[in-house]
Design an enzyme around this catalytic site. Structure first.
Site, PDB file in Angstrom:
ATOM      1  N   PHE A  23       0.857  -1.134  -0.134  1.00  0.00           N
ATOM      2  CA  PHE A  23       0.023  -0.104   0.103  1.00  0.00           C
ATOM      3  C   PHE A  23       1.041   1.193  -0.017  1.00  0.00           C
ATOM      4  O   PHE A  23       1.679   1.507  -0.796  1.00  0.00           O
ATOM      5  CB  PHE A  23      -0.981  -0.105   1.203  1.00  0.00           C
ATOM      6  CG  PHE A  23      -2.207  -1.024   0.929  1.00  0.00           C
ATOM      7  CD1 PHE A  23      -3.224  -0.849   0.130  1.00  0.00           C
ATOM      8  CD2 PHE A  23      -1.916  -2.427   1.617  1.00  0.00           C
ATOM      9  CE1 PHE A  23      -4.070  -1.617   0.071  1.00  0.00           C
ATOM     10  CE2 PHE A  23      -2.855  -3.389   1.431  1.00  0.00           C
ATOM     11  CZ  PHE A  23      -3.991  -3.070   0.687  1.00  0.00           C
ATOM     12  N   SER A  24       0.795   2.206   0.858  1.00  0.00           N
ATOM     13  CA  SER A  24       1.414   3.673   0.758  1.00  0.00           C
ATOM     14  C   SER A  24       2.849   3.633   1.417  1.00  0.00           C
ATOM     15  O   SER A  24       3.423   4.588   1.278  1.00  0.00           O
ATOM     16  CB  SER A  24       0.450   4.587   1.566  1.00  0.00           C
ATOM     17  OG  SER A  24      -0.481   4.953   0.823  1.00  0.00           O
TER      18      SER A  24
END
Length: 220
Positions: A23-24
């Site tokens: 993800f981020s």
């Protein structure tokens, strides 16, 4: 050590070599690609995005003032949207370009920080490609990961069944997925949308989660 269940339906346990969707956490890696270009003078932080991507402000002229520094610091002013941009488009570079060209400003560029969950990567990834000729994944592989001996970190998973089989499925709430977009009008109820997706994928319900699909894993 590996602890937990990587794939619930097929009862695959987490192992020391299990791969995970980051993800981020990829934002720091994307920024590192920009830093590599900056340190050899290929770009400067306060240059406007349109210097390298003229079409970026074609539909929204106010975006002419958006700089590379703005995007890196989440001050670009376009944190979310457009609404049609979902995980199924992540491997389509033309769709990503079109989305970032049409996304409206919600804030004045540089005015204040507003987390750009996905638009951060869509814009900076395009800049790396235009400036260097390589995408973020390839640049980092060739200039950072391989020289450091980091073999199993990817921005864009290779099309390798052996690697794909080692990726843990995601189980976070489908209704809370970071799509980076306003929900389409026909799916405003996240719980209803999640239920419809699970029904659609039948005996492979994990594929209702956009981050469990091969095309998403392979996207840079």
């Amino acid at each position: 050590a590996g602890v937990g269940i990587a794939r619930e339906r097929t009862n695959v346990a987490v192992a020391p070599d299990t791969l995970f969707v980051m993800f981020s956490a990829t934002k720091g890696l994307t920024a590192l690609a920009l830093l590599r270009l900056h340190e050899r003078g290929a770009l400067h932080w306060d240059e406007p995005v349109i210097k390298y991507w003229p079409e970026f402000a074609r539909l929204v002229p106010q975006k002419t003032s958006v700089t590379i520094r703005h995007v890196l610091s989440h001050r670009g002013g376009f944190p979310l949207g457009p609404g049609w941009l979902t995980t199924r488009h992540f491997a389509d570079r033309d769709a990503l370009r079109r989305a970032m060209q049409e996304v409206p400003l919600r804030l004045t560029p540089g005015e204040r920080a507003a987390y750009h969950p996905l638009n951060f990567g869509h814009v900076l990834g395009e800049l790396v490609l235009r400036i260097d000729g390589r995408d973020c994944g390839r640049l980092l592989r060739e200039e950072v990961f391989d020289p450091l001996g980091v073999r199993e970190l990817f921005l864009g998973l290779p099309a390798d069944p052996a690697l794909e089989a080692r990726v843990a499925w995601c189980y976070n709430d489908l209704g809370a997925l970071p799509t980076g977009a306003d929900p389409p009008a026909d799916s405003a109820d996240p719980a209803m949308r999640a239920a419809k997706l699970r029904e659609r994928f039948g005996d492979t319900p994990e594929l209702a989660h956009g981050f469990n699909r091969l095309e998403t894993w392979r996207a840079v």
